[in-house]
Design an enzyme around this catalytic site. Structure first.
Site, short mmCIF file in Angstrom:
data_model
loop_
_atom_site.label_atom_id
_atom_site.label_comp_id
_atom_site.label_asym_id
_atom_site.label_seq_id
_atom_site.Cartn_x
_atom_site.Cartn_y
_atom_site.Cartn_z
CB CYS A 138 1.96 -50.03 101.00
SG CYS A 138 1.93 -51.82 101.21
CG HIS B 8 5.56 -49.15 103.98
ND1 HIS B 8 4.49 -48.47 104.54
CD2 HIS B 8 5.06 -50.33 103.53
CE1 HIS B 8 3.41 -49.21 104.44
NE2 HIS B 8 3.72 -50.35 103.83
CD GLU C 14 5.71 -45.22 105.33
OE1 GLU C 14 4.73 -45.94 105.61
OE2 GLU C 14 6.15 -45.10 104.16
#
Length: 274
Positions: free
Chosen positions: A123, A228, A230
């Site tokens: 990001c 993202h 994650e």
């Protein structure tokens, strides 16, 4: 020996009173980022920010020594990059960003790039990679990118999703195979504008053309993802169909192993083949 992956810190300059640390800058990482790295048999270590104005730190350790201790760098998401960092002025006071964090992370990024160690930006981290190589940013997609789809929704946060299309000859296409369209999270109101030197586009949002991933074509591994990955780890009804975050992390760690001269551990190999 497990790889040691550094994570840049998020900075909270003015903590809310309820935390019990008034007038103390805080440094933190979002736990999903550490979990994503550690789920792949690597050690996640946050790299602390050193206050530029701290008079007691005249003998601070140079960035080069931090780089020498670590095998790779992950740049976290977070607050906007200051437009002045790439030679522009904020189009709105809310887009002023954090120049202190910019200087801290750019020094880290420079150290890892010059050492030939892998870097993965997420990001804000992807945007910082673009700025490092001389690129610029769109400061606000909704007002500055005609016909853009929503890329940020404060109410939905990590539950806002859209498709991305991979460049056919890119790294992401190699990692994920022939299917070039995938679903990802979307939590950003800024994006890459002018592409930095030596960078290529790895992914775009197919409905509006917003750049969603970039890669440096040099000899090292430098990859930036606007989404993202994650946040793709948690299995819920809403995250079904999101892009698997595993291949990207394994590619990053493979580059780190090669740079460090460490073969893949037997334990990890057996886990992956089971």
């Amino acid at each position: 020996m497990s790889l040691r992956i550094g994570i840049s810190a998020r900075l909270l300059h003015d903590p809310p009173p309820g935390l019990g640390l008034p007038q103390k800058r805080l440094q933190f990482l979002e736990s999903s980022m550490a979990h994503w790295i550690m789920a792949h048999n690597a050690i996640a270590l946050m790299v602390p920010f050193v206050d530029e104005a701290a008079p007691t730190l005249v003998n601070r350790v140079p960035v080069s020594e931090v780089v020498n201790l670590l095998d790779g760098l992950v740049l976290q998401g977070g607050i906007d990059i200051c437009p002045q960092t790439y030679g522009a002025l904020p189009g709105h006071p809310d887009w002023a960003g954090d120049p202190i964090r910019d200087r801290y992370e750019l020094a880290l990024l420079r150290g890892f790039v010059e050492a030939g160690k892998p870097v993965l930006g997420v990001c804000r981290g992807a945007q910082l990679i673009n700025v490092y190589f001389g690129g610029t940013l769109v400061q606000d997609i909704p007002s500055q990118w005609q016909d853009a789809v929503p890329h940020q929704d404060t109410g939905r946060y990590d539950r806002l999703m859209h498709d991305v299309t991979f460049s056919p000859d890119g790294l992401l296409a190699d990692l994920y195979g022939a299917d070039l369209t995938h679903r990802v999270t979307s939590i950003h109101h800024q994006c890459v504008d002018r592409l930095g030197d030596g960078l290529v586009v790895e992914a775009r949002s197919p409905r509006d053309g917003v750049i969603e991933a970039i890669r440096h074509e040099g000899t090292g591994f430098v990859l930036g993802l606007q989404w993202h990955p994650e946040f793709h780890l948690q299995a819920t009804d809403e995250t079904l169909g999101l892009l698997d975050s595993g291949p990207v992390m394994e590619s990053f760690l493979r580059a780190a192993r090669l740079r460090a001269g460490r073969p893949r551990s037997t334990a990890l190999s057996s886990q992956e083949t089971s």
